[in-house]
Design an enzyme around this catalytic site. Structure first.
Site, mmCIF file in Angstrom:
data_model
loop_
_atom_site.group_PDB
_atom_site.id
_atom_site.type_symbol
_atom_site.label_atom_id
_atom_site.label_comp_id
_atom_site.label_asym_id
_atom_site.label_seq_id
_atom_site.Cartn_x
_atom_site.Cartn_y
_atom_site.Cartn_z
ATOM 1 N N HIS A 144 -7.593 -7.803 -4.714
ATOM 2 C CA HIS A 144 -6.342 -8.216 -5.369
ATOM 3 C C HIS A 144 -6.588 -9.238 -6.488
ATOM 4 O O HIS A 144 -5.695 -10.010 -6.828
ATOM 5 C CB HIS A 144 -5.348 -8.808 -4.361
ATOM 6 C CG HIS A 144 -4.870 -7.824 -3.341
ATOM 7 N ND1 HIS A 144 -4.013 -8.172 -2.324
ATOM 8 C CD2 HIS A 144 -5.128 -6.511 -3.174
ATOM 9 C CE1 HIS A 144 -3.766 -7.117 -1.564
ATOM 10 N NE2 HIS A 144 -4.434 -6.084 -2.065
ATOM 11 N N THR A 161 -2.681 0.957 -6.642
ATOM 12 C CA THR A 161 -3.265 0.940 -7.978
ATOM 13 C C THR A 161 -3.760 2.335 -8.349
ATOM 14 O O THR A 161 -4.335 3.044 -7.514
ATOM 15 C CB THR A 161 -4.443 -0.055 -8.041
ATOM 16 O OG1 THR A 161 -3.966 -1.343 -7.654
ATOM 17 C CG2 THR A 161 -5.028 -0.118 -9.435
ATOM 18 N N LEU A 164 -10.204 0.793 -5.412
ATOM 19 C CA LEU A 164 -8.886 0.512 -5.975
ATOM 20 C C LEU A 164 -7.907 0.358 -4.825
ATOM 21 O O LEU A 164 -7.998 1.076 -3.815
ATOM 22 C CB LEU A 164 -8.424 1.643 -6.900
ATOM 23 C CG LEU A 164 -9.229 1.868 -8.183
ATOM 24 C CD1 LEU A 164 -8.654 3.042 -8.959
ATOM 25 C CD2 LEU A 164 -9.241 0.618 -9.047
ATOM 26 N N ASP A 165 -6.961 -0.581 -4.965
ATOM 27 C CA ASP A 165 -5.925 -0.737 -3.957
ATOM 28 C C ASP A 165 -5.101 0.542 -3.857
ATOM 29 O O ASP A 165 -5.050 1.349 -4.799
ATOM 30 C CB ASP A 165 -5.002 -1.902 -4.307
ATOM 31 C CG ASP A 165 -5.754 -3.225 -4.366
ATOM 32 O OD1 ASP A 165 -6.784 -3.344 -3.675
ATOM 33 O OD2 ASP A 165 -5.310 -4.122 -5.101
ATOM 34 N N ARG A 166 -4.430 0.712 -2.726
ATOM 35 C CA ARG A 166 -3.649 1.933 -2.515
ATOM 36 C C ARG A 166 -2.607 2.141 -3.607
ATOM 37 O O ARG A 166 -2.402 3.259 -4.086
ATOM 38 C CB ARG A 166 -2.969 1.861 -1.143
ATOM 39 C CG ARG A 166 -2.126 3.080 -0.805
ATOM 40 C CD ARG A 166 -1.576 2.995 0.599
ATOM 41 N NE ARG A 166 -0.639 1.888 0.751
ATOM 42 C CZ ARG A 166 0.669 1.968 0.495
ATOM 43 N NH1 ARG A 166 1.198 3.099 0.038
ATOM 44 N NH2 ARG A 166 1.448 0.918 0.672
#
Length: 883
Positions: free
Chosen positions: A241, A146, A142-144
């Site tokens: 993304h 998110t 997961l993105d930071r």
């Protein structure tokens, strides 16, 4: 955490600490200036800071113009200031230590792994401290910014299995996001390709040359007050993304996305954007080569600089001043970090009030709560055997009261119902089909008459790594009683010694008639002795020191002191077995009374290493001993010749023979020569063709025959013959051995050269090897193609053996074939199985047999032969899923 304290409501802060960065030079850095590498690869600080850091790097100081070389180790000790992150707790949804599974809910603002300025403020480190677990293997990313579900494994086996499920498309994923505007009510299927254009920021764009992507969107509700929609997303692929880029492409970016909802996108020319070149930033040191992309990056970097309180400008001024005072060289570098930072507005506080007292680094202000996350939440992960689901986040509730916190039941959240989700709808095999157990090819029992008790013991030179197959053959086919025969060996020793002489004649006859497929040659036992381990360790230590000094095997290099000791020990071992040598020569002379007085000497040194001694040097030493012995024993003048000699003597250095040594031993594993024995043998036949071509063909045929003997086959219908093949294998010895060994075992069979349909009862396939000039990456799709073809032509539940010199690549390719079968819902696939021996109970005590089982476990189901250069992989065609 004890060292964290609340810096502001909703934040957790970590006290600064010293940290040492270490990294090896990457291939793409070679030949580039170190300052240019830092400013274009990392881009977290300004050129002025990196100039100061390079001059103050730990270890050997270099200048900013130093060009990075292969094997460079770059070390820098810094006073680390980690940014503050959300103090929202990491919630645990599920934990099962026995299965090695842990599922948590990640808050926004926390990266999963250490990256950039984050090390202790990462999800992995936080979960380790919270749970007390030492190892965590995340299966999804997961993105930071998110939030949402993260699935961890706590053991390597669980991580491998779960990773395979993700790769096979068995894991379905659902996200919730809040986007700008009124999203369409109909289901949208976005399949626009995505291209990464900047490594440091992770910026991705829609681009015709990008990677294939697919995201399904379905609106849950629209909020007219905020003119925003809450949307359910099903990413079928997993690109960086992906949801954020696809949402932006559809005209509805995530409302608080600082990257893809920035004002700069309103003026972007997509036609110019589409001319960006894939991976161009890696070729020119970080720049994209596209003006429109660079304009977007500059705007995004400026926005980041604003949010950090103009830290980059203060960084520029502070270290620029220090560099000028120290008269450090100023170097021009490409990219945004090579340009001076823009000055702050006049109302910004002086930089002297925000400097660390220890390292003089400009301090960052705490982020605002709204900067800690974006409206994107991983809400559900599931397969056909497990499911984990979180509640709706507060920003995704359909009403201000927030009574409905569960996801609505819609088709997009079900498995294979109403929506074609492709890869994300694969099934696993849910039950094991019943099948008849398969056995190895049966060898006919030979009714052997005991020979004279005066016959010497026998030494069999065998295919290295298949010593247990030779033992099985001998005991099964001769059918002796335990008190008449004793067979000794060790896995990977290369020899099998038969100490009971009554069956020597039968063994020799079987070998000469190619009925012992693993046997390369037969020798009379002329004596053996255990190698002195202290001396072998000393030789290995000398070898390491000699190589470090640039040594190599050359004829003019004198032997070392320990090598002289070893040569003296060989003479001692030879002299101590005079009686056995005499007996072997007498029996040989009686069998071949008219041979010419010529002899040859060979040495099999196996995996033993010496400082300077080559194999030819060892053979010269043994040749002198044999020459003196033959002259004194026969009163004849013996001529030494390398090929076609009447008498052939061989010295085996047999690792693990007659000693207790781990299978994991060897030069690399134990930092020393393995324990073992030296064995002398006199070949039982005279005047053989010892040419290189004949020897090479003999070894190839023996190896192939042994492999054929390991192939399990189904029970044969008398009315039909078994169909077998080697598919595309170019090894003619493999084809010949397959046919000959089946005929020798009285099995009616048809060799199929080019099977075109599902018809084979078994196969032995030599997987492709890397050819000269071929990129190693090209070998993987080729191997997958061959294994896929094998899967297509085998009948259900049939076995095949794969031969490969790339074991990891073979296992990876085998998993990919199975994953593709899952994705396409194929009824059958190939799976790795362990070699299963069905043998008489009386040989269960054989240590070599136990070692072979141990090696199969150590090598994940594979067997290695011929000095570990070839690996055997046994596979079976099995049912994949229940229809």
């Amino acid at each position: 955490m004890s060292e964290c304290a609340a810096a502001a409501p909703g934040l957790r802060r970590l006290a600064p600490y010293w940290y040492e960065y270490k990294t090896r030079a990457k291939t793409r850095w070679y030949g580039r200036q170190i300052l240019e590498v830092f400013t274009t690869e990392f881009r977290d600080r300004t050129k002025e800071y990196y100039t100061w850091a390079i001059y103050n790097v730990n270890g050997n100081t270099v200048t900013p113009t130093y060009r990075v070389q292969n094997s460079d180790l770059i070390v820098n000790k810094v006073h680390r200031h980690e940014p503050a992150v959300s103090d929202s707790p990491v919630r645990i949804l599920y934990r099962d230590d026995e299965k090695g599974r842990l599922v948590v809910v990640k808050p926004g603002s926390i990266p999963v792994h250490a990256t950039g300025r984050y090390h202790k403020h990462t999800l992995v480190e936080m979960v380790k401290e919270q749970t007390g677990l030492e190892q965590l293997y995340p299966s999804n990313r997961l993105d930071r910014l998110t939030s949402g579900i993260m699935v961890f494994s706590t053991t390597k086996d669980a991580a491998r299995d779960l990773g395979n499920d993700f790769n096979a498309g068995l894991v379905n994923k659902a996200y919730i996001c809040r986007v700008v505007g009124q999203f369409p009510e109909t289901l949208l299927d976005c399949q626009e390709p995505i291209l990464a254009v900047d490594r440091q920021s992770g910026l991705n764009i829609i681009h015709p040359k990008g990677k294939s992507c697919r995201t399904l969107f379905q609106r849950l509700f629209y909020d007219p007050d905020s003119d925003s929609s809450v949307v359910l997303c099903r990413p079928i692929t997993g690109r960086t993304h992906q949801i954020r880029v696809h949402a932006q492409f559809l005209g509805h970016p995530i409302t608080n996305d600082p990257l893809y909802n920035h004002a700069v996108w309103a003026s972007v020319d997509n036609n110019v954007l589409a001319t960006a070149q894939p991976r161009h930033y890696e070729r020119v040191g970080g720049e994209t080569g596209n003006l429109e992309v660079e304009r977007v990056l500059a705007a995004l970097k400026g926005a980041r600089d604003d949010s950090e309180g103009w830290a980059r400008w203060r960084d520029d001024v502070l270290f620029g001043t220090i560099n000028r005072e120290m008269q450090y060289e100023s170097i021009d570098v490409p990219g945004p970090n090579g340009q001076p930072a823009s000055p702050p507005p006049v109302d910004v506080a002086p930089m002297t009030s925000d400097i660390c007292d220890v390292c003089r680094v400009p301090l960052l202000s705490d982020p605002a709560p709204e900067e800690l996350y974006i409206y994107l939440h991983a809400i559900k992960y599931w397969t056909d055997t497990w499911s984990f689901q979180d509640e709706l986040p507060w920003w995704a509730l359909p009403s201000k009261e927030g009574n409905q916190r569960q996801l609505p039941d819609i088709p997009l959240l079900t498995h294979h119902q109403g929506v074609d989700v492709g890869k994300g709808g694969a099934y696993r095999r849910v039950e094991e089909p019943k099948e008849t157990p398969l056995t190895l090819i049966e060898r006919p029992v030979v009714q052997a008459k005991p020979s004279s008790s005066e016959t010497p013991a026998i030494v069999l030179a065998v295919t290295r790594g298949l010593e247990d197959v030779t033992q099985y053959d001998l005991l099964h086919r001769l059918s002796p009683t335990d008190d008449l025969i004793k067979i000794e060996s060790a896995l990977h020793s290369g020899v099998v010694c038969v100490n009971a002489s009554p069956f020597a004649g039968a063994i020799i006859a079987l070998s000469h008639n190619a009925r012992l497929p693993t046997v390369l040659d037969v020798y009379y036992d002329m004596g053996r002795l255990t190698l002195p381990q202290d001396l072998m360790d000393d030789l290995f230590t000398e070898r390491i020191a000699f190589l470090g000094a640039g040594g190599s095997h050359k004829n003019d290099v004198p032997s070392t002191a320990h090598e002289q000791r070893f040569l003296e020990w060989i003479q001692h071992a030879w002299n101590s077995n005079a009686d056995q040598q005499k007996h072997a020569l007498e029996v040989f002379s009686a069998s071949f009374p008219d041979v010419q007085p010529s002899f040859s000497v060979t040495v099999d040194r196996s995996s033993y290493v010496f400082p300077t001694l080559s194999t030819s040097a060892l053979e010269s030493q043994v040749m002198q001993l044999v020459s003196q012995w033959l002259a004194s024993a026969t009163s004849q003048n013996w001529l030494h010749q390398k090929r076609n000699a009447s008498v052939a003597v061989k010295m085996f250095l047999a690792p693990r023979f007659a000693v207790q040594e781990s299978l994991e031993s060897g030069p690399r594993a134990r930092q020393g020569n393995p324990r073992g024995s030296v064995i002398f043998g006199l070949r039982v036949s005279a005047q053989q063709d010892d040419s290189a071509d004949v020897t090479r063909n003999t070894i190839a045929y023996s190896r192939a025959s042994a492999v054929v003997g390991l192939l399990p086959l189904p029970g044969q219908d008398p009315a039909h013959s078994l169909k077998l093949s080697t598919l595309r294998s170019k090894d003619t010895a493999l084809q010949s051995a397959l046919i000959d060994q089946l005929n020798a075992r009285c099995i009616a069979s048809d060799y199929v050269r080019q099977p075109a349909s599902e018809s084979l009862h078994g196969a032995i396939v030599e997987l492709p090897e890397k050819q000269r000039g071929m990129a190693h990456a090209a070998l993987f799709p080729l191997t997958v193609e061959w294994i896929s073809e094998l899967s297509d032509v085998l009948i259900p539940y049939a076995h095949a053996i794969l031969l490969t010199s790339e074991p990891k690549l073979a296992l990876r390719s085998l998993r990919e074939v199975e994953n593709e079968a899952r994705r396409t819902s194929a009824p059958y696939t190939l799976q790795l199985v362990h070699f299963q021996w069905i043998t008489p109970n009386r040989i269960a005590h054989i240590a070599t047999l136990q070692d072979s089982k141990k090696e199969t476990e150590l090598r994940n189901g594979m067997r290695s032969i011929s000095h570990h250069h070839t690996y055997l992989v046994l596979v079976r065609k099995v049912a994949l899923y229940r229809s």
